[in-house]
Write an enzyme that holds these catalytic residues in place. Structure first.
Site, short mmCIF file in Angstrom:
data_model
loop_
_atom_site.label_atom_id
_atom_site.label_comp_id
_atom_site.label_asym_id
_atom_site.label_seq_id
_atom_site.Cartn_x
_atom_site.Cartn_y
_atom_site.Cartn_z
N HIS A 80 -5.97 2.95 -4.46
CA HIS A 80 -5.90 3.26 -3.02
C HIS A 80 -6.26 4.72 -2.77
O HIS A 80 -5.79 5.32 -1.81
CB HIS A 80 -4.50 2.94 -2.49
CG HIS A 80 -4.42 2.76 -1.00
ND1 HIS A 80 -5.37 2.07 -0.27
CD2 HIS A 80 -3.50 3.22 -0.10
CE1 HIS A 80 -5.02 2.08 1.02
NE2 HIS A 80 -3.91 2.78 1.14
N HIS A 89 3.60 -2.47 3.12
CA HIS A 89 3.66 -1.11 2.58
C HIS A 89 5.01 -0.91 1.89
O HIS A 89 6.05 -1.17 2.50
CB HIS A 89 3.50 -0.07 3.70
CG HIS A 89 2.16 -0.12 4.38
ND1 HIS A 89 1.85 -1.07 5.34
CD2 HIS A 89 1.04 0.64 4.21
CE1 HIS A 89 0.61 -0.89 5.74
NE2 HIS A 89 0.10 0.13 5.08
N HIS A 133 -5.44 9.50 0.05
CA HIS A 133 -5.45 8.69 1.28
C HIS A 133 -6.33 9.30 2.38
O HIS A 133 -5.97 9.33 3.56
CB HIS A 133 -4.03 8.50 1.82
CG HIS A 133 -3.84 7.22 2.58
ND1 HIS A 133 -4.05 7.13 3.94
CD2 HIS A 133 -3.48 5.98 2.17
CE1 HIS A 133 -3.81 5.89 4.35
NE2 HIS A 133 -3.46 5.16 3.28
N ASP A 192 0.82 -1.21 0.00
CA ASP A 192 0.00 0.00 0.00
C ASP A 192 0.86 1.27 0.00
O ASP A 192 2.02 1.26 0.43
CB ASP A 192 -0.90 0.03 1.24
CG ASP A 192 -2.08 -0.90 1.14
OD1 ASP A 192 -2.06 -1.77 0.24
OD2 ASP A 192 -3.00 -0.79 1.96
N ASP A 193 0.23 2.36 -0.46
CA ASP A 193 0.67 3.76 -0.28
C ASP A 193 1.74 4.21 -1.26
O ASP A 193 2.13 5.39 -1.23
CB ASP A 193 1.17 4.02 1.14
CG ASP A 193 0.10 3.80 2.20
OD1 ASP A 193 -1.07 3.66 1.80
OD2 ASP A 193 0.44 3.78 3.39
#
Length: 426
Positions: free
Chosen positions: A297, A391, A301, A246-247
């Site tokens: 995603h 991540h 955020h 993620d991210d």
């Protein structure tokens, strides 16, 4: 997820059961009603339900039960009900000097019928007793059968030793949080075919009586395990796991993660933020070119549960467009920031034709920032079919990855994307 169930619950009858009441006075000082109930269901075509109630000076009872045409299985179901009643009446006799004059013991047995996965259905019996004030107890018994009215064992239903092992580990972990006694817990976990269980569309649910866990009397314990921890193998019989990041993309970490994955010929899913794709389009393009899946995603955020539908759609659409323009991939899977989901988020995902994907194993790399701790968590919790949360913005995650991949390969796992895993699991 573990749920402690209350001792008393209103009886719920399935909608397809037709109740016929026959009332009569039987005996002296005691009224007893026997209600034979017959009805057939498309999911359980040979089930017959009945209700029995009694009122005496020292006790009351209300027993809902079920029978079927299959003699052997019918006797098993009826024997449990009879035993509960006999145990209750024995306790009433034992405490009879303290009962009467308005003080009465109570027994309630309720039964619920549920259609399960495949051709199974389950009788879920719940027994609640109170002999005297402050002395309440409950018990649960589940009979899971197939269309031929044959009892189904859990290990036979799963037909997969690795899946059974994964379920056992998950259930053990949850019951430890309920302070189950160690030796009793070990004995229960090692006998999965003795569990009370059902499998519905999304979960395997197991019910445990607290006395069997060394926890004394009280409400029974219910454990829910997502089916993603049950469904475990590809059609070829190979173990699969989906690693997700993620991210990102991140200028320092993502290239290292990609290099390590390439060395192991491992595919993964990267849930990218739109603003990061804007910053590092070449990295996003490399992820796609090397055969990995890219998921949405959001753009910035944000916690989508705290903003309205227009803003949620804007967050999703902005990221989708940036990913598509740079990589040529149109994301079909979506992971909301923080795993925060509500009806608005789910509706927005449906609007874009995306599956909402969370995770079943949280590596806690975002919290510990410790490669050894990350690997320890995953090695403990991973089972075939797991979706692992990582991540690609923390250098410690990249540092943990070589050891993690070595371990998973040694255990026989294959690495698949989330979409491939969802396809395997139907």
């Amino acid at each position: 997820m573990v749920k402690k169930k209350p001792l008393i619950k209103r009886i719920k009858w399935p909608g397809w059961v037709v109740l016929l009441l026959i009332a009569g006075l039987i005996g002296t000082g005691m009224v007893k009603w026997l209600t034979p109930v017959s009805g057939k269901s498309s999911s359980a075509p040979y089930l017959y339900f009945q209700e029995e109630t009694e009122e005496a000076d020292t006790y009351t009872l209300s027993i809902s039960t079920a029978s079927m045409d299959e003699k052997e299985q019918n006797e098993t179901v009826q024997a449990w009900t009879r035993q509960e009643k006999e145990d209750f009446l024995s306790q009433v006799e034992k405490h009879k000097e303290k009962l009467g004059d308005g003080r009465r013991a109570h027994l309630t047995i309720e039964v619920d019928a549920k259609k399960g996965r495949g051709d199974t259905y389950s009788f879920i019996f719940r027994s609640h007793t109170r002999i005297k004030d402050g002395d309440a107890d409950s018990n649960v018994r589940v009979f899971t059968l197939n269309q031929e009215n044959q009892l189904v064992k859990l290990t036979k239903m799963l037909d997969n030793p690795e899946a059974v092992k994964g379920i056992q580990n998950n259930v053990k972990k949850q019951l430890k949080k309920e302070n189950a006694e160690e030796e009793a817990l070990k004995a229960v976990i090692n006998r999965p075919d003795d569990w009370n269980w059902t499998i519905q569309d999304k979960d395997l649910t197991a019910y445990f009586n607290p006395e069997d866990l060394g926890m004394g009397k009280g409400g029974f314990v219910q454990v829910d395990v997502p089916l993603e921890r049950v469904l475990s193998y590809t059609d070829s019989g190979e173990k699969v796991v989906a690693l997700t990041f993620d991210d990102g993309p991140n200028r320092k970490v993502t290239p290292e993660v990609l290099d390590i994955l390439k060395q192991h010929n491992a595919k993964a899913t990267f849930f990218m933020m739109g603003e990061q794709v804007d910053k590092y389009p070449d990295l996003a393009k490399r992820v796609a070119e090397e055969g990995h899946e890219i998921g949405n995603h959001t753009d910035q955020h944000k916690d989508l549960t705290k903003i309205g539908m227009p803003a949620v759609k804007n967050e999703m659409q902005a990221s989708r467009k940036k990913i598509s323009d740079v990589t040529g991939q149109q994301p079909s899977v979506f992971r909301p920031p923080y795993g925060a989901v509500n009806d608005t988020v789910e509706e927005a995902a449906r609007h874009f034709g995306s599956s909402v994907v969370l995770w079943s194993v949280d590596s806690h790399d975002w919290k510990t920032r410790d490669p050894e701790a990350v690997n320890k968590v995953i090695e403990k919790e991973v089972v075939p079919g797991s979706i692992v949360l990582l991540h690609d913005v923390h250098k410690e995650t990249a540092e943990a990855l070589p050891t993690l991949l070595d371990y998973l390969e040694k255990e026989g796992y294959q690495f698949v994307t989330v979409s491939e895993l969802l396809s395997v699991q139907g």
